[in-house]
Write a protein that holds these residues in place. Structure first.
Motif, PDB file in Angstrom:
ATOM      1  N   LYS A 145     -25.991  -9.896  -5.960  1.00  0.00           N
ATOM      2  CA  LYS A 145     -24.550 -10.073  -6.172  1.00  0.00           C
ATOM      3  C   LYS A 145     -23.782  -9.109  -5.276  1.00  0.00           C
ATOM      4  CE  LYS A 145     -24.824 -11.560 -11.013  1.00  0.00           C
ATOM      5  NZ  LYS A 145     -26.280 -11.536 -11.149  1.00  0.00           N
ATOM      6  N   LYS A 146     -22.594  -9.528  -4.847  1.00  0.00           N
ATOM      7  CA  LYS A 146     -21.780  -8.678  -3.991  1.00  0.00           C
ATOM      8  C   LYS A 146     -21.256  -7.472  -4.767  1.00  0.00           C
ATOM      9  CE  LYS A 146     -20.347 -12.218  -0.693  1.00  0.00           C
ATOM     10  NZ  LYS A 146     -19.222 -12.878  -0.005  1.00  0.00           N
ATOM     11  N   VAL A 147     -21.328  -6.310  -4.126  1.00  0.00           N
ATOM     12  CA  VAL A 147     -20.827  -5.067  -4.715  1.00  0.00           C
ATOM     13  C   VAL A 147     -19.753  -4.503  -3.791  1.00  0.00           C
ATOM     14  CG1 VAL A 147     -21.393  -2.726  -5.475  1.00  0.00           C
ATOM     15  CG2 VAL A 147     -23.062  -4.572  -5.781  1.00  0.00           C
ATOM     16  N   THR A 148     -18.528  -4.479  -4.274  1.00  0.00           N
ATOM     17  CA  THR A 148     -17.436  -3.917  -3.483  1.00  0.00           C
ATOM     18  C   THR A 148     -17.364  -2.423  -3.760  1.00  0.00           C
ATOM     19  OG1 THR A 148     -16.194  -5.985  -3.572  1.00  0.00           O
ATOM     20  CG2 THR A 148     -14.960  -3.994  -3.009  1.00  0.00           C
ATOM     21  N   ILE A 149     -17.560  -1.626  -2.713  1.00  0.00           N
ATOM     22  CA  ILE A 149     -17.586  -0.171  -2.844  1.00  0.00           C
ATOM     23  C   ILE A 149     -16.328   0.409  -2.195  1.00  0.00           C
ATOM     24  CG2 ILE A 149     -18.834   1.944  -2.283  1.00  0.00           C
ATOM     25  CD1 ILE A 149     -21.385   0.125  -2.109  1.00  0.00           C
ATOM     26  N   ARG A 150     -15.460   0.918  -3.027  1.00  0.00           N
ATOM     27  CA  ARG A 150     -14.212   1.526  -2.536  1.00  0.00           C
ATOM     28  C   ARG A 150     -14.535   2.946  -2.099  1.00  0.00           C
ATOM     29  NH1 ARG A 150      -9.463   4.140  -4.732  1.00  0.00           N
ATOM     30  NH2 ARG A 150      -7.527   3.190  -3.965  1.00  0.00           N
ATOM     31  N   LEU A 151     -14.340   3.232  -0.823  1.00  0.00           N
ATOM     32  CA  LEU A 151     -14.680   4.554  -0.306  1.00  0.00           C
ATOM     33  C   LEU A 151     -13.901   5.633  -1.047  1.00  0.00           C
ATOM     34  CD1 LEU A 151     -14.965   3.958   3.547  1.00  0.00           C
ATOM     35  CD2 LEU A 151     -16.754   3.887   1.806  1.00  0.00           C
ATOM     36  N   LEU A 152     -14.448   6.839  -1.010  1.00  0.00           N
ATOM     37  CA  LEU A 152     -13.872   7.961  -1.759  1.00  0.00           C
ATOM     38  C   LEU A 152     -12.365   8.081  -1.552  1.00  0.00           C
ATOM     39  CD1 LEU A 152     -16.428  10.877  -1.412  1.00  0.00           C
ATOM     40  CD2 LEU A 152     -15.419  10.055  -3.534  1.00  0.00           C
ATOM     41  N   ASP A 153     -11.667   8.155  -2.653  1.00  0.00           N
ATOM     42  CA  ASP A 153     -10.219   8.285  -2.613  1.00  0.00           C
ATOM     43  C   ASP A 153      -9.798   9.363  -3.601  1.00  0.00           C
ATOM     44  OD1 ASP A 153      -7.464   7.913  -2.437  1.00  0.00           O
ATOM     45  OD2 ASP A 153      -7.473   6.281  -3.887  1.00  0.00           O
ATOM     46  N   PRO A 154     -10.281  10.600  -3.390  1.00  0.00           N
ATOM     47  CA  PRO A 154      -9.947  11.631  -4.367  1.00  0.00           C
ATOM     48  C   PRO A 154      -8.629  12.320  -4.063  1.00  0.00           C
ATOM     49  CG  PRO A 154     -11.471  12.529  -2.762  1.00  0.00           C
ATOM     50  CD  PRO A 154     -11.165  11.111  -2.341  1.00  0.00           C
ATOM     51  N   PRO A 155      -7.639  12.243  -4.972  1.00  0.00           N
ATOM     52  CA  PRO A 155      -6.526  13.184  -4.829  1.00  0.00           C
ATOM     53  C   PRO A 155      -7.156  14.571  -4.982  1.00  0.00           C
ATOM     54  CG  PRO A 155      -6.052  11.499  -6.486  1.00  0.00           C
ATOM     55  CD  PRO A 155      -7.519  11.420  -6.168  1.00  0.00           C
ATOM     56  N   LEU A 156      -7.215  15.347  -3.919  1.00  0.00           N
ATOM     57  CA  LEU A 156      -8.049  16.546  -3.906  1.00  0.00           C
ATOM     58  C   LEU A 156      -7.708  17.517  -5.034  1.00  0.00           C
ATOM     59  CD1 LEU A 156      -8.403  17.218  -0.073  1.00  0.00           C
ATOM     60  CD2 LEU A 156      -9.876  15.909  -1.598  1.00  0.00           C
TER      61      LEU A 156
ATOM     62  N   ILE B 160      -9.557   9.507   7.802  1.00  0.00           N
ATOM     63  CA  ILE B 160      -9.144   9.658   9.201  1.00  0.00           C
ATOM     64  C   ILE B 160      -9.157  11.131   9.598  1.00  0.00           C
ATOM     65  CG2 ILE B 160      -7.156   9.443  10.765  1.00  0.00           C
ATOM     66  CD1 ILE B 160      -6.492   6.797   9.199  1.00  0.00           C
ATOM     67  N   VAL B 161      -8.653  11.982   8.721  1.00  0.00           N
ATOM     68  CA  VAL B 161      -8.614  13.424   9.004  1.00  0.00           C
ATOM     69  C   VAL B 161     -10.007  14.036   8.909  1.00  0.00           C
ATOM     70  CG1 VAL B 161      -7.721  15.648   8.184  1.00  0.00           C
ATOM     71  CG2 VAL B 161      -6.216  13.668   8.268  1.00  0.00           C
ATOM     72  N   ARG B 162     -10.788  13.577   7.933  1.00  0.00           N
ATOM     73  CA  ARG B 162     -12.149  14.092   7.735  1.00  0.00           C
ATOM     74  C   ARG B 162     -13.131  12.943   7.972  1.00  0.00           C
ATOM     75  NH1 ARG B 162     -11.491  18.670   4.136  1.00  0.00           N
ATOM     76  NH2 ARG B 162     -13.736  18.954   4.172  1.00  0.00           N
ATOM     77  N   GLU B 163     -13.315  12.596   9.241  1.00  0.00           N
ATOM     78  CA  GLU B 163     -14.141  11.440   9.600  1.00  0.00           C
ATOM     79  C   GLU B 163     -15.560  11.565   9.071  1.00  0.00           C
ATOM     80  OE1 GLU B 163     -15.586   9.828  13.819  1.00  0.00           O
ATOM     81  OE2 GLU B 163     -13.414   9.618  13.564  1.00  0.00           O
ATOM     82  N   ASP B 164     -16.052  12.800   8.942  1.00  0.00           N
ATOM     83  CA  ASP B 164     -17.408  12.995   8.437  1.00  0.00           C
ATOM     84  C   ASP B 164     -17.561  12.488   7.014  1.00  0.00           C
ATOM     85  OD1 ASP B 164     -15.721  15.045   7.508  1.00  0.00           O
ATOM     86  OD2 ASP B 164     -17.325  16.532   7.418  1.00  0.00           O
ATOM     87  N   LEU B 165     -16.466  12.441   6.264  1.00  0.00           N
ATOM     88  CA  LEU B 165     -16.514  11.918   4.902  1.00  0.00           C
ATOM     89  C   LEU B 165     -16.804  10.415   4.912  1.00  0.00           C
ATOM     90  CD1 LEU B 165     -16.136  12.354   1.867  1.00  0.00           C
ATOM     91  CD2 LEU B 165     -13.688  11.953   2.192  1.00  0.00           C
ATOM     92  N   THR B 166     -16.126   9.690   5.778  1.00  0.00           N
ATOM     93  CA  THR B 166     -16.381   8.251   5.896  1.00  0.00           C
ATOM     94  C   THR B 166     -17.799   8.001   6.398  1.00  0.00           C
ATOM     95  OG1 THR B 166     -14.039   7.804   6.341  1.00  0.00           O
ATOM     96  CG2 THR B 166     -15.612   6.109   7.005  1.00  0.00           C
ATOM     97  N   GLN B 167     -18.215   8.740   7.411  1.00  0.00           N
ATOM     98  CA  GLN B 167     -19.559   8.568   7.961  1.00  0.00           C
ATOM     99  C   GLN B 167     -20.625   8.810   6.900  1.00  0.00           C
ATOM    100  OE1 GLN B 167     -19.070  11.509  11.018  1.00  0.00           O
ATOM    101  NE2 GLN B 167     -18.667   9.981  12.620  1.00  0.00           N
ATOM    102  N   MET B 168     -20.441   9.860   6.114  1.00  0.00           N
ATOM    103  CA  MET B 168     -21.403  10.201   5.067  1.00  0.00           C
ATOM    104  C   MET B 168     -21.545   9.071   4.058  1.00  0.00           C
ATOM    105  SD  MET B 168     -21.361  11.074   1.596  1.00  0.00           S
ATOM    106  CE  MET B 168     -19.779  11.805   1.261  1.00  0.00           C
ATOM    107  N   GLN B 169     -20.414   8.503   3.646  1.00  0.00           N
ATOM    108  CA  GLN B 169     -20.457   7.450   2.637  1.00  0.00           C
ATOM    109  C   GLN B 169     -21.143   6.192   3.171  1.00  0.00           C
ATOM    110  OE1 GLN B 169     -16.568   7.331   0.188  1.00  0.00           O
ATOM    111  NE2 GLN B 169     -16.056   8.287   2.135  1.00  0.00           N
ATOM    112  N   VAL B 170     -20.866   5.860   4.413  1.00  0.00           N
ATOM    113  CA  VAL B 170     -21.500   4.672   5.006  1.00  0.00           C
ATOM    114  C   VAL B 170     -23.005   4.880   5.110  1.00  0.00           C
ATOM    115  CG1 VAL B 170     -21.604   3.182   7.033  1.00  0.00           C
ATOM    116  CG2 VAL B 170     -19.395   4.038   6.242  1.00  0.00           C
ATOM    117  N   ARG B 171     -23.430   6.082   5.497  1.00  0.00           N
ATOM    118  CA  ARG B 171     -24.872   6.365   5.536  1.00  0.00           C
ATOM    119  C   ARG B 171     -25.499   6.180   4.158  1.00  0.00           C
ATOM    120  NH1 ARG B 171     -23.263  10.765   8.763  1.00  0.00           N
ATOM    121  NH2 ARG B 171     -23.535  12.208   7.013  1.00  0.00           N
ATOM    122  N   ALA B 172     -24.814   6.694   3.137  1.00  0.00           N
ATOM    123  CA  ALA B 172     -25.344   6.579   1.770  1.00  0.00           C
ATOM    124  C   ALA B 172     -25.455   5.115   1.350  1.00  0.00           C
ATOM    125  CB  ALA B 172     -24.445   7.358   0.802  1.00  0.00           C
TER     126      ALA B 172
END
Length: 200
Positions: free
Chosen positions: A50-61, A110-122
């Protein structure tokens, strides 16, 4: 829909995320990635086929760091600070008038590109792990809080580059889609243009 920030309020995980936010350490980001990969493996197993929609991290810090009344010597030491005043100062520096519309969502990625990269790797490695066990993962990667085309295009490029790198490394045709959710008024006004860019 999987909202990934909710994975990190567990007592054993929150300090790791706080460390990453406050200290920007690669070691802690790698630990966050390990948490996410393990969780995604379980999600893909439960949702097999089944399709799983994963919303990338969106933490109000501000929701992840200690509140002013929680800052003391013990908390400071746990987060790698010798002086609790320095910890409080770093937290104060992150203050925003409207944190719900500030540095969060795709803007954080966009500011912390490593965060997006990390999540995609996971996501992609968890999907590959599931495929190796005979499973059929169908991840759909959602870019959060998009307000204009450039925000989506910027994050989509990062996601695609990282996802294709994992497909190449694992030598597997791991399926994935990239899209977004219309969450803010500005996005609603250009929803047709955004829709033309997402994976169908």
């Amino acid at each position: 829909l999987c909202r990934t920030e909710h994975m990190f309020f567990a007592p054993e995980r929150l300090p790791v995320v706080q460390h990453w936010i406050l200290k920007d350490g690669k070691e802690h980001l790698e630990r966050v990635e390990a948490f996410q990969r393990a969780d995604f493996c379980e999600i893909f197993e439960a949702m097999n086929g089944k399709k799983v929609t994963i919303r990338l991290l969106d933490p109000p810090l501000h929701e992840f760091v200690p509140h002013a009344d929680q800052v003391n010597l013990e908390v400071a030491a746990r987060l790698g600070y010798e002086d609790p005043h320095k910890l409080q100062s770093d937290i104060d520096d992150m203050h925003e008038e409207n944190p719900m519309l500030g540095l969060r969502g795709c803007r954080l990625g966009i500011v912390r590109e490593d965060l997006t990269q990390m999540q995609v790797r996971a996501i992609m490695n968890a999907a590959a792990d599931h495929m190796e066990r005979g499973g059929r993962p169908l991840p759909r990667i959602m870019v959060p809080l998009v307000g204009n085309l450039k925000e989506f295009e910027s994050q989509a490029l990062v996601i695609k580059k990282e996802a294709e790198a994992i497909r190449s490394q694992r030598k597997m045709d791991i399926p994935y889609e990239i899209g977004t959710m219309i969450e803010v008024p500005r996005a609603a006004l250009i929803s047709g243009q955004i829709a033309a860019l997402v994976d169908k």
